[in-house]
Motif scaffolding. Structure first.
Motif, PDB file in Angstrom:
ATOM      1  N   VAL A  41      35.282  17.331 -17.819  1.00 17.37           N
ATOM      2  CA  VAL A  41      35.850  17.284 -16.466  1.00 17.37           C
ATOM      3  C   VAL A  41      35.578  15.929 -15.821  1.00 17.37           C
ATOM      4  CG1 VAL A  41      35.689  18.282 -14.147  1.00 17.37           C
ATOM      5  CG2 VAL A  41      35.823  19.775 -16.140  1.00 17.37           C
ATOM      6  N   GLN A  42      34.378  15.367 -16.016  1.00 19.18           N
ATOM      7  CA  GLN A  42      34.073  14.048 -15.458  1.00 19.18           C
ATOM      8  C   GLN A  42      34.978  12.987 -16.070  1.00 19.18           C
ATOM      9  OE1 GLN A  42      31.579  13.038 -12.933  1.00 19.18           O
ATOM     10  NE2 GLN A  42      33.172  11.508 -13.049  1.00 19.18           N
ATOM     11  N   ALA A  43      35.242  13.081 -17.354  1.00 19.13           N
ATOM     12  CA  ALA A  43      36.149  12.133 -17.998  1.00 19.13           C
ATOM     13  C   ALA A  43      37.557  12.256 -17.432  1.00 19.13           C
ATOM     14  CB  ALA A  43      36.158  12.357 -19.511  1.00 19.13           C
ATOM     15  N   ALA A  44      37.999  13.471 -17.142  1.00 12.10           N
ATOM     16  CA  ALA A  44      39.323  13.670 -16.554  1.00 12.10           C
ATOM     17  C   ALA A  44      39.389  13.092 -15.144  1.00 12.10           C
ATOM     18  CB  ALA A  44      39.678  15.155 -16.542  1.00 12.10           C
ATOM     19  N   VAL A  45      38.345  13.291 -14.361  1.00  4.65           N
ATOM     20  CA  VAL A  45      38.305  12.731 -13.000  1.00  4.65           C
ATOM     21  C   VAL A  45      38.334  11.209 -13.063  1.00  4.65           C
ATOM     22  CG1 VAL A  45      36.812  12.463 -10.972  1.00  4.65           C
ATOM     23  CG2 VAL A  45      37.194  14.725 -11.941  1.00  4.65           C
ATOM     24  N   TRP A  46      37.550  10.618 -13.976  1.00  6.39           N
ATOM     25  CA  TRP A  46      37.558   9.162 -14.130  1.00  6.39           C
ATOM     26  C   TRP A  46      38.931   8.667 -14.548  1.00  6.39           C
ATOM     27  CZ3 TRP A  46      38.689   6.421 -18.549  1.00  6.39           C
ATOM     28  CH2 TRP A  46      38.570   5.035 -18.428  1.00  6.39           C
TER      29      TRP A  46
END
Length: 140
Positions: A41-46
């Protein structure tokens, strides 16, 4: 062949060294799964924040490099596009537009929002685009 009661007695007398191991493994796998999910999820937000910054930088570059434009017009275009495409996805946004006689450069920096607030963890975003400055009016 033994009687059913002797079979039950043999099963009861087995050592119970691995009792509860399924519960322990389930807890361990759940923690690993949640950690992996958080990273995804953090990678998607980034990725979304980075794409938004790239789009804003390209739009700002086009607004600032045309004949008769100013660096301020590029800055306002970048701010407007960021507000529309990713209003809360990037923190500490800094927009720099440099319009020179030969090239125009737009730089957007910031940090992506964090899914889980981990102290000291920042996910930086830095986008820089550059193109020749148009110095003659368009032909009509």
């Amino acid at each position: 062949m033994g009687s059913p009661s002797s079979t039950r007695q043999r099963l009861r007398s087995r050592p119970r060294g691995d009792r509860g191991s399924v519960t322990t493994e389930t807890v361990g796998y759940t923690v690993i799964f949640l950690l992996a999910l958080t990273v995804i999820v953090q990678a998607a937000v980034w990725s979304l924040a980075d794409q938004s910054a790239r789009h804003a930088a390209k739009e700002a570059l086009q607004a600032a490099r045309v004949y008769g434009a100013t660096a301020e017009s590029g800055y306002s275009e970048a701010a407007e596009v960021l507000a529309e495409t990713n209003p809360a996805g990037i923190d500490d946004i800094q927009i720099t537009v440099e319009r020179g006689p030969v090239t125009t450069t737009v730089t957007i920096t910031g940090t992506a929002n964090r899914v889980v607030p981990v102290p000291g963890l920042t996910v930086p975003i830095e986008v820089q685009v550059q193109a020749p400055t148009e110095d003659v009016p368009p032909v009509r």
